[in-house]
Design an enzyme around this catalytic site. Structure first.
Site, PDB file in Angstrom:
ATOM      1  N   GLY A  64     -15.555  -0.083  15.932  1.00  0.00           N
ATOM      2  CA  GLY A  64     -15.488   1.360  15.648  1.00  0.00           C
ATOM      3  C   GLY A  64     -16.727   1.758  14.870  1.00  0.00           C
ATOM      4  O   GLY A  64     -16.679   2.602  13.981  1.00  0.00           O
ATOM      5  N   ALA A  65     -17.844   1.122  15.234  1.00  0.00           N
ATOM      6  CA  ALA A  65     -19.077   1.246  14.441  1.00  0.00           C
ATOM      7  C   ALA A  65     -19.700   2.630  14.488  1.00  0.00           C
ATOM      8  O   ALA A  65     -20.587   2.943  13.700  1.00  0.00           O
ATOM      9  CB  ALA A  65     -20.093   0.232  14.942  1.00  0.00           C
ATOM     10  N   TYR A  97      -5.187  -2.200  18.046  1.00  0.00           N
ATOM     11  CA  TYR A  97      -5.158  -3.452  17.275  1.00  0.00           C
ATOM     12  C   TYR A  97      -4.815  -4.673  18.124  1.00  0.00           C
ATOM     13  O   TYR A  97      -5.469  -5.696  18.062  1.00  0.00           O
ATOM     14  CB  TYR A  97      -4.116  -3.354  16.156  1.00  0.00           C
ATOM     15  CG  TYR A  97      -4.569  -2.600  14.924  1.00  0.00           C
ATOM     16  CD1 TYR A  97      -5.757  -1.876  14.917  1.00  0.00           C
ATOM     17  CD2 TYR A  97      -3.806  -2.628  13.761  1.00  0.00           C
ATOM     18  CE1 TYR A  97      -6.149  -1.192  13.793  1.00  0.00           C
ATOM     19  CE2 TYR A  97      -4.195  -1.944  12.631  1.00  0.00           C
ATOM     20  CZ  TYR A  97      -5.365  -1.228  12.643  1.00  0.00           C
ATOM     21  OH  TYR A  97      -5.753  -0.557  11.521  1.00  0.00           O
ATOM     22  N   LYS A 132      -5.228   1.682   7.436  1.00  0.00           N
ATOM     23  CA  LYS A 132      -3.953   2.337   7.697  1.00  0.00           C
ATOM     24  C   LYS A 132      -4.099   3.367   8.821  1.00  0.00           C
ATOM     25  O   LYS A 132      -5.228   3.770   9.082  1.00  0.00           O
ATOM     26  CB  LYS A 132      -3.420   2.967   6.418  1.00  0.00           C
ATOM     27  CG  LYS A 132      -4.051   4.314   6.050  1.00  0.00           C
ATOM     28  CD  LYS A 132      -3.415   4.840   4.811  1.00  0.00           C
ATOM     29  CE  LYS A 132      -4.009   6.142   4.379  1.00  0.00           C
ATOM     30  NZ  LYS A 132      -3.563   7.351   4.978  1.00  0.00           N
ATOM     31  N   LEU A 181      -7.268   1.074  -3.820  1.00  0.00           N
ATOM     32  CA  LEU A 181      -7.423  -0.146  -4.615  1.00  0.00           C
ATOM     33  C   LEU A 181      -8.893  -0.458  -4.883  1.00  0.00           C
ATOM     34  O   LEU A 181      -9.218  -1.293  -5.718  1.00  0.00           O
ATOM     35  CB  LEU A 181      -6.738  -1.317  -3.919  1.00  0.00           C
ATOM     36  CG  LEU A 181      -5.209  -1.225  -3.890  1.00  0.00           C
ATOM     37  CD1 LEU A 181      -4.623  -2.390  -3.121  1.00  0.00           C
ATOM     38  CD2 LEU A 181      -4.641  -1.192  -5.300  1.00  0.00           C
ATOM     39  N   HIS A 200      -1.228   4.942  -1.208  1.00  0.00           N
ATOM     40  CA  HIS A 200      -2.130   5.059  -2.360  1.00  0.00           C
ATOM     41  C   HIS A 200      -1.366   5.167  -3.686  1.00  0.00           C
ATOM     42  O   HIS A 200      -1.620   4.431  -4.629  1.00  0.00           O
ATOM     43  CB  HIS A 200      -3.032   6.287  -2.227  1.00  0.00           C
ATOM     44  CG  HIS A 200      -3.798   6.345  -0.940  1.00  0.00           C
ATOM     45  ND1 HIS A 200      -4.252   5.224  -0.304  1.00  0.00           N
ATOM     46  CD2 HIS A 200      -4.195   7.390  -0.169  1.00  0.00           C
ATOM     47  CE1 HIS A 200      -4.899   5.569   0.794  1.00  0.00           C
ATOM     48  NE2 HIS A 200      -4.869   6.889   0.906  1.00  0.00           N
TER      49      HIS A 200
HETATM   50  C1  BG6 Z   1      -6.519   9.247   3.104  1.00  0.00           C
HETATM   51  C2  BG6 Z   1      -5.594  10.275   3.676  1.00  0.00           C
HETATM   52  O1  BG6 Z   1      -5.921   7.990   3.116  1.00  0.00           O
HETATM   53  O2  BG6 Z   1      -6.848   9.610   1.770  1.00  0.00           O
HETATM   54  C3  BG6 Z   1      -6.184  11.649   3.599  1.00  0.00           C
HETATM   55  O3  BG6 Z   1      -5.304   9.950   5.035  1.00  0.00           O
HETATM   56  C4  BG6 Z   1      -6.660  11.959   2.197  1.00  0.00           C
HETATM   57  O4  BG6 Z   1      -5.257  12.628   4.032  1.00  0.00           O
HETATM   58  C5  BG6 Z   1      -7.526  10.836   1.670  1.00  0.00           C
HETATM   59  O5  BG6 Z   1      -7.390  13.171   2.247  1.00  0.00           O
HETATM   60  C6  BG6 Z   1      -7.899  11.054   0.226  1.00  0.00           C
HETATM   61  O6  BG6 Z   1      -8.820  10.077  -0.172  1.00  0.00           O
HETATM   62  P1  BG6 Z   1      -9.919  10.407  -1.266  1.00  0.00           P
HETATM   63  O7  BG6 Z   1     -10.691   9.125  -1.347  1.00  0.00           O
HETATM   64  O8  BG6 Z   1     -10.710  11.568  -0.762  1.00  0.00           O
HETATM   65  O9  BG6 Z   1      -9.174  10.715  -2.518  1.00  0.00           O
END
Ligand code: BG6
Length: 802
Positions: A43-44, A160, A185, A217, A278
């Site tokens: 997916g480069a 995948y 993800k 992380l 997250h």
């Molecule tokens: C992603 C989500 O994992 O994280 C997005 O799919 C979100 O919807 C993004 O906008 C937020 O990441 P960051 O690094 O901009 O805080």
């Protein structure tokens, strides 16, 4: 005392020379056979690669190439070689060097990196075989020893399986070298699909070969949580618990909306997109028991998993959800839906999480995220209790000493008014210690954060800001598995979130206009395990002709069912009506007899009722209420399947019922479950006779099963339908089969019986039972006819509007 001079024997000299020669030879060989790492970015030419991954790989090259490693970078995609090469070249144009690197040096490094990076089409099995051959040929040609291969899957999950199969069958490195596959993800949609995906991947790769990325992380402030807790153990040891922590907020607010991504977003929504991964990861880092050695990946992952095991199950009432107003319109446009389409996907959610262990019992953890909000910011905020009263006026409070100022610790993930990652510690807490890669920071004058001026905090920011993906690429390279999601971790997280997602599937989210205009519309409050919006939904924001009308759009309907009074409404309204009726009955009983005997059923329908009673009924005479069980499963009382456990989780732990007024069914005696010879049923019957006048409960709450059962009295099983016995052992067609139940004659002695029936699943039986006469053998519920008491049916519209 002086040490004995070393006696240099001639033999020792010889030995030393031999050792030095061997070491020197080793060094020469190592130099000759450099350790080589091949990195294949699948997916480069995609978005993630363009925005973060190529830059992260370049940084990895800058950090590691000088340290005895050589690299080759294979950008791969399905696109044909010529076009793919051009696209990749574009993606590589914007690589940048660290600020302190001289431009000439930067140009040199970039040039070398570009020479090591090649595009290749990876589409067929033959393409993968050719890749393997090329890597082997390169190693042989350059005299390199292979350290390992990294395959970064920056592709959609449907791709995948094919890729994994090809890597497994033709691209594994030779013996002694490692394989690391990196996955982005989404890792499934719920527990079931995550499990399926994990099983599929598990058939190609070992657990230690898989690196599932949660880019949070790699955010510097998140990656600092454990090291910070470790380095400040002394100060935090006594503070990091329910006695001192008031609450924890884990927040990710965004100003962007989902436009352009609705095909993804419509399937996921904010809970799956952000909270399940997250925010849950941040929660585990804050809440986990700190391992003795925080650099032991195995210990960190084990302790993380323990947090999942202690999470209290979420209920529908644990969350509030919202949706920005233009979302449905965006979905209609992007996904070509008809004008009548209204999405129920939440774009905002706040969830109240509890951790049932000794450290965190009772401490609210609030997880919140949303799109189209007023600001972009992310943080984990630990707010400490403050029980001090300061006598002198506020102007004399010194930030570093006054216990009356707020006491908080914030892992500021990014953005917001501060604009960078940071760790903030209130000066009246303690002076923290951070590694040298963090420096004390100053913000713009006058800046206030979380209710205090920045000057009230010890504030630190990273010396060098790094993007999350670049941090994680370095951790992949060094095999630091604790920065990634293991299969066990992933499934535990989905196991926690899936029931909430299911219970919210048909809930209409509150609509909000977006940005600053949201005002106080999304503000929420929490108490006794539930979370609710602070303000009523204003009229103009109620969706038009949509699939989910709000409960308040309807009146409570009063009618008759089986010739007894029927109360019907949408579920929320119904529950609140039933809770009010129970409270009124309780107050009357206590006024007349000094006590109130209430027998409660288990299962899922009463959960919302228990929560309602626990939160909104401050006048309930709990101190004079006796709680009995209508029925019980033959499992230990601590088992999650036990009806008593449901009562404990949703009601008892929130209200003050005296210990001696609580009467669980004695299903567990002599270390065995429901053995006839232990006479548990008779013991319970005697307890009822001893305490409840005429064995006549003031109120019995029943449910109705889809097969017409009630309590644990099942069709085609005569036990408990008539006769003298007050309490009986019965057999259920579903597991756990063994049950204890109040008998029909005992139920019918009650002064009042309320039957609660909710949900679409009950439609058929509701219609059927409305037509049948007294036939308890076929439909035990039809035998509920209190001799001199009152029977009232409470049915929600889903069950009743058949
Ligand atoms: C992603 C989500 O994992 O994280 C997005 O799919 C979100 O919807 C993004 O906008 C937020 O990441 P960051 O690094 O901009 O805080």
């Amino acid at each position: 005392m002086l040490a004995e001079p070393f006696n240099w024997q001639p033999g020792l000299w010889k030995m030393l020379i031999v050792v030095m020669c061997v070491a020197l030879l080793g060094c020469l060989q190592a130099q000759e056979l450099q350790e080589h790492v091949s990195i294949i970015l699948l997916g480069a030419t995609g978005d993630l690669a363009k925005k973060y991954l190529w830059q992260g790989l370049f940084q990895l090259y800058l950090d590691e190439a000088g340290r005895g490693h050589s690299f080759s970078f294979h950008g791969a995609a399905l696109t044909a070689p010529k076009q793919g090469q051009e696209l990749m070249a574009k993606a590589l144009e914007s690589l940048s060097c660290p600020k302190d690197m001289a431009p000439s040096h930067c140009a040199e490094e970039k040039d070398q990196f570009l020479q090591l990076s090649r595009y290749r089409q990876l589409k067929t099995a033959e393409d993968y075989q050719a890749l393997n051959k090329d890597i082997e040929a390169q190693l042989q040609h350059a005299g390199l020893r292979e350290a390992g291969r990294i395959f970064y899957f920056s592709v959609p999950p449907f791709a995948y399986a094919d890729i994994a199969r090809n890597i497994n069958s033709s691209c594994r490195p030779g013996p002694g070298a490692w394989l690391r596959v990196v996955l982005e993800k989404p890792f499934g949609h719920d527990h079931f699909s995550a499990q399926q995906l994990a099983t599929e991947l598990g058939s190609f790769f070992q657990e230690e070969e898989m690196y599932r990325v949660d880019h949070y992380l790699g955010k510097q402030a998140v990656a600092q949580i454990l090291p910070f807790r470790d380095q400040n153990r002394k100060a935090l040891d006594s503070l990091w618990n329910r006695h001192h922590v008031e609450r924890v907020e884990i927040i990710m607010k965004e100003t962007v909306d989902a436009e352009g991504r609705t095909s993804f977003y419509e399937e996921y929504g904010v809970i799956r997109d952000v909270l399940q991964n997250h925010l849950t990861e941040v929660l585990t880092l804050v809440a986990m028991e700190l391992p003795l050695n925080v650099s032991s990946a195995e210990a960190v992952l084990r302790h993380k998993l323990q947090v999942f095991q202690a999470l209290r199950g979420l209920q529908r009432g644990s969350a509030v959800v919202g949706q920005y107003q233009s979302y449905s319109e965006q979905v209609r446009r992007e996904l070509q839906k008809p004008d009548s389409f209204h999405s129920l996907t939440p774009t905002f959610a706040a969830v109240l999480v509890h951790i049932d262990n000794l450290r965190w019992e009772g401490v609210p953890f609030i997880l919140m995220s949303g799109k189209a909000l007023d600001e972009r910011v992310g943080y984990a905020r630990i707010l400490f209790k403050n029980q001090a009263c300061c006598v002198q006026s506020e102007k004399h409070w010194a930030a570093a000493q006054s216990q009356c100022l707020p006491r908080q610790l914030i892992f500021h993930i990014g953005h917001g008014d501060l604009g960078s990652p940071a760790v903030l510690v209130s000066r009246n807490l303690f002076r923290p210690s951070l590694p040298s890669s963090w420096k004390e920071m100053e913000g713009p004058p006058g800046l206030r954060l979380f209710g205090s001026p920045l000057s009230d905090y010890y504030a630190y920011s990273p010396v060098q800001e790094r993007d999350a993906h670049s941090v994680l690429l370095s951790h992949i390279f060094h095999g630091r598995k604790d920065s990634f999601i293991t299969t066990e971790n992933l499934l535990a997280s989905w196991g926690f979130w899936t029931p909430l997602l299911e219970s919210l599937a048909h809930k209409a989210p509150r609509l909000y206009p977006g940005g600053a205009e949201n005002g106080r519309l999304l503000d929420f409050e929490f108490s006794s395990g539930r979370l609710f919006f602070s303000q009523q939904q204003p009229e103009q924001l109620v969706p038009g002709p949509g699939p989910a009308p709000m409960p308040s759009d309807f009146q409570v309907l009063r009618a008759k069912y089986r010739e007894s009074p029927l109360v019907s409404a949408w579920s929320e309204e119904l529950i609140s009506k039933l809770a009010n009726d129970i409270e009124a009955t309780a107050v009357r009983a206590v006024r007349r007899f000094g006590q109130f005997h209430l027998a409660l059923s288990g299962g899922s329908s009463p959960v919302a009722l228990f929560q309602q009673l626990a939160t909104a009924h401050y006048g309930f005479p709990w101190a004079h209420t006796h709680l009995w069980l209508v029925d019980e499963r033959c499992v230990p009382l601590s088992d999650p399947e036990s009806n008593f456990q449901g009562l404990q989780a949703h009601l008892l732990q929130h209200v003050r019922v005296p210990y001696y007024n609580i009467h669980p069914m004695p299903v567990h005696l002599q270390q065995r479950l429901c053995a006839e010879e232990d006479q548990g049923a008779q013991i319970y019957a005697r307890e009822i006779s001893a305490l409840v006048a005429n064995s006549s409960f003031d109120l019995v709450l029943l449910g109705m099963g889809a097969d017409g059962h009630t309590a644990s009295l099942f069709p085609q099983s005569p036990t408990g339908l008539d006769g003298e016995q007050l309490v009986v052992l019965t057999t259920s067609p579903s597991q756990p089969h063994r049950r204890m139940s109040l008998s029909l004659p005992l139920i019918n002695r009650a002064k009042k019986v309320a039957v609660l029936v909710m949900g679409r699943m009950k439609r058929e039986i509701t219609a059927l039972v409305s037509r049948v006469g007294y036939e308890p053998k076929k439909w035990p519920i039809s035998g509920v006819l209190p001799h001199s008491g009152q029977l009232v049916w409470y049915m929600d519209y889903d069950a009743f509007l058949a």
